[in-house]
Design a protein around this motif. Structure first.
Motif, mmCIF file in Angstrom:
data_model
loop_
_atom_site.group_PDB
_atom_site.id
_atom_site.type_symbol
_atom_site.label_atom_id
_atom_site.label_comp_id
_atom_site.label_asym_id
_atom_site.label_seq_id
_atom_site.Cartn_x
_atom_site.Cartn_y
_atom_site.Cartn_z
ATOM 1 N N TRP A 15 20.309 54.849 73.945
ATOM 2 C CA TRP A 15 19.750 55.123 72.868
ATOM 3 C C TRP A 15 20.732 54.928 71.848
ATOM 4 C CZ3 TRP A 15 21.332 58.226 68.369
ATOM 5 C CH2 TRP A 15 20.289 58.348 67.439
ATOM 6 N N LEU A 16 21.957 55.149 71.826
ATOM 7 C CA LEU A 16 23.095 54.660 71.106
ATOM 8 C C LEU A 16 23.126 53.195 70.891
ATOM 9 C CD1 LEU A 16 25.969 57.311 71.850
ATOM 10 C CD2 LEU A 16 24.758 57.090 69.814
ATOM 11 N N MET A 17 23.231 52.657 72.168
ATOM 12 C CA MET A 17 23.209 51.004 72.158
ATOM 13 C C MET A 17 22.305 50.435 71.362
ATOM 14 S SD MET A 17 24.400 50.328 76.005
ATOM 15 C CE MET A 17 24.351 48.575 75.845
ATOM 16 N N ALA A 18 20.668 51.164 71.346
ATOM 17 C CA ALA A 18 19.816 50.482 70.883
ATOM 18 C C ALA A 18 19.968 50.574 69.134
ATOM 19 C CB ALA A 18 18.603 51.522 71.193
ATOM 20 N N GLN A 19 20.551 51.746 68.668
ATOM 21 C CA GLN A 19 20.728 52.016 67.238
ATOM 22 C C GLN A 19 21.617 51.055 66.913
ATOM 23 O OE1 GLN A 19 18.363 54.194 65.961
ATOM 24 N NE2 GLN A 19 17.786 54.020 68.158
ATOM 25 N N MET A 20 22.750 50.689 67.773
ATOM 26 C CA MET A 20 23.840 49.720 67.418
ATOM 27 C C MET A 20 23.105 48.358 67.201
ATOM 28 S SD MET A 20 26.782 51.241 69.692
ATOM 29 C CE MET A 20 27.884 50.115 69.568
ATOM 30 N N ALA A 21 22.280 47.989 68.463
ATOM 31 C CA ALA A 21 21.631 46.680 68.155
ATOM 32 C C ALA A 21 20.798 46.458 66.964
ATOM 33 C CB ALA A 21 20.731 46.322 69.432
ATOM 34 N N LEU A 22 20.124 47.448 66.437
ATOM 35 C CA LEU A 22 19.342 47.439 65.344
ATOM 36 C C LEU A 22 20.220 47.436 63.952
ATOM 37 C CD1 LEU A 22 16.774 50.430 65.762
ATOM 38 C CD2 LEU A 22 16.163 48.163 65.666
ATOM 39 N N GLY A 23 21.245 47.810 63.889
ATOM 40 C CA GLY A 23 22.069 47.909 62.949
ATOM 41 C C GLY A 23 22.893 46.258 62.713
ATOM 42 N N ALA A 24 23.248 45.852 64.089
ATOM 43 C CA ALA A 24 24.093 44.581 64.140
ATOM 44 C C ALA A 24 22.764 43.426 63.838
ATOM 45 C CB ALA A 24 24.536 44.190 65.531
ATOM 46 N N GLY A 25 21.637 43.670 64.177
ATOM 47 C CA GLY A 25 20.556 42.824 64.050
ATOM 48 C C GLY A 25 20.215 42.714 62.509
ATOM 49 N N ALA A 26 20.173 43.734 61.734
ATOM 50 C CA ALA A 26 20.071 43.804 60.447
ATOM 51 C C ALA A 26 21.117 42.923 59.770
ATOM 52 C CB ALA A 26 20.023 45.312 59.702
ATOM 53 N N LEU A 27 22.345 43.241 59.931
ATOM 54 C CA LEU A 27 23.325 42.295 59.682
ATOM 55 C C LEU A 27 23.225 40.770 59.867
ATOM 56 C CD1 LEU A 27 26.258 41.961 58.076
ATOM 57 C CD2 LEU A 27 27.364 42.692 60.055
ATOM 58 N N LEU A 52 22.433 67.227 70.254
ATOM 59 C CA LEU A 52 20.927 67.141 69.682
ATOM 60 C C LEU A 52 21.122 67.477 68.250
ATOM 61 C CD1 LEU A 52 18.022 66.626 70.309
ATOM 62 C CD2 LEU A 52 17.911 69.092 70.737
ATOM 63 N N GLY A 53 20.518 66.700 67.369
ATOM 64 C CA GLY A 53 20.508 66.952 65.847
ATOM 65 C C GLY A 53 21.714 66.260 65.291
ATOM 66 N N ASP A 54 22.872 65.732 65.582
ATOM 67 C CA ASP A 54 23.884 64.944 64.974
ATOM 68 C C ASP A 54 23.058 63.688 64.302
ATOM 69 O OD1 ASP A 54 25.465 67.114 66.038
ATOM 70 O OD2 ASP A 54 26.668 65.548 67.218
ATOM 71 N N GLU A 55 23.783 63.368 63.154
ATOM 72 C CA GLU A 55 23.577 62.402 62.433
ATOM 73 C C GLU A 55 24.456 61.197 63.149
ATOM 74 O OE1 GLU A 55 25.194 61.004 58.139
ATOM 75 O OE2 GLU A 55 23.073 62.229 58.051
ATOM 76 N N LEU A 56 23.615 59.759 63.196
ATOM 77 C CA LEU A 56 24.583 58.611 63.681
ATOM 78 C C LEU A 56 24.682 57.557 62.734
ATOM 79 C CD1 LEU A 56 25.789 57.009 66.081
ATOM 80 C CD2 LEU A 56 23.561 56.098 66.260
ATOM 81 N N SER A 57 25.926 57.388 62.308
ATOM 82 C CA SER A 57 25.986 55.848 61.365
ATOM 83 C C SER A 57 26.559 54.842 62.036
ATOM 84 C CB SER A 57 27.162 56.510 60.416
ATOM 85 O OG SER A 57 26.815 57.414 59.490
ATOM 86 N N VAL A 58 26.014 53.743 61.662
ATOM 87 C CA VAL A 58 26.541 52.389 62.596
ATOM 88 C C VAL A 58 26.898 51.719 61.770
ATOM 89 C CG1 VAL A 58 25.697 50.579 64.000
ATOM 90 C CG2 VAL A 58 24.564 52.628 64.349
ATOM 91 N N TYR A 59 28.246 51.274 61.867
ATOM 92 C CA TYR A 59 29.155 50.252 61.024
ATOM 93 C C TYR A 59 29.138 48.919 61.812
ATOM 94 C CZ TYR A 59 30.032 54.389 58.649
ATOM 95 O OH TYR A 59 29.840 55.636 58.099
ATOM 96 N N CYS A 60 29.021 47.846 61.108
ATOM 97 C CA CYS A 60 28.873 46.404 61.633
ATOM 98 C C CYS A 60 29.773 45.536 60.998
ATOM 99 C CB CYS A 60 27.427 45.824 61.630
ATOM 100 S SG CYS A 60 26.570 47.027 62.608
ATOM 101 N N LEU A 73 30.871 43.170 65.820
ATOM 102 C CA LEU A 73 31.381 44.414 66.306
ATOM 103 C C LEU A 73 30.786 45.695 65.453
ATOM 104 C CD1 LEU A 73 33.607 45.782 67.781
ATOM 105 C CD2 LEU A 73 34.891 45.738 65.919
ATOM 106 N N THR A 74 30.307 46.264 66.593
ATOM 107 C CA THR A 74 29.369 47.709 65.945
ATOM 108 C C THR A 74 30.232 49.067 66.627
ATOM 109 O OG1 THR A 74 28.133 47.734 67.953
ATOM 110 C CG2 THR A 74 27.270 46.401 65.957
#
Length: 112
Positions: A15-27, A52-60, A73-74
Motif C-alpha cells: 500500500w505504501l509503494m502504491a501511494q508513493m507511485a501515485l505521488g511520483a506519477g503526479a510529479l 492504522l489511522g496514521d497520516e501519510l505524506s509523500v515527498y518526491c 526519488l520518493t
C-alpha cells in the motif's frame, strides 16, 4: 484502512509503494507535461512503521533525467493520528517514461 494492514497489524508495504507511485506519477506528469508511465521501481526501504489511522505524506524529487525518462526519488513520512510525531516509513525510486498521444516514448523537454 483495515484492509491495508499486514497480518501483524502494520500498514502493508505494498500500500505504501502504491501511494508513493501515485505521488511520483503526479510529479512525472507535471514535469514531463503529459502522460508518464512507471517502467521501473527499485531501492525500496521501510525504516519505520505506520499504525492504522496514521497520516501519510509523500515527498518526491526528480533525481535524474534521461532521453525519454525521469527518475524520481520518493519518501514517505507517517504522522501519528492524534499528535505531531513523524516517522520516516518508506523510500524508493521510480523511473517513468514519457509517452506521446500514440503511446510511444517521447523526449523529455527542457525542465525548468
Amino acid at each position: 484502512m483495515p484492509t491495508d494492514l499486514n497480518p501483524y497489524g502494520g500498514v502493508f508495504g505494498g500500500w505504501l509503494m502504491a501511494q508513493m507511485a501515485l505521488g511520483a506519477g503526479a510529479l512525472a506528469s507535471r514535469v514531463g507535461k503529459g502522460k508518464a508511465v512507471v517502467v521501473h521501481a527499485t531501492d525500496f526501504t521501510f525504516p519505520g512503521a505506520m499504525a492504522l489511522g496514521d497520516e501519510l505524506s509523500v515527498y518526491c524529487e526528480v533525481i535524474a533525467t534521461g532521453k525519454t525518462s525521469l527518475t524520481i526519488l520518493t519518501k514517505g513520512v507517517g504522522r501519528e493520528r492524534n499528535g505531531e510525531t513523524e516517522t520516516s516509513v518508506s523510500q524508493g525510486t521510480f523511473k517513468f517514461v514519457l509517452l506521446d498521444e500514440a503511446g510511444k516514448p517521447r523526449q523529455v523537454g527542457a525542465i525548468a
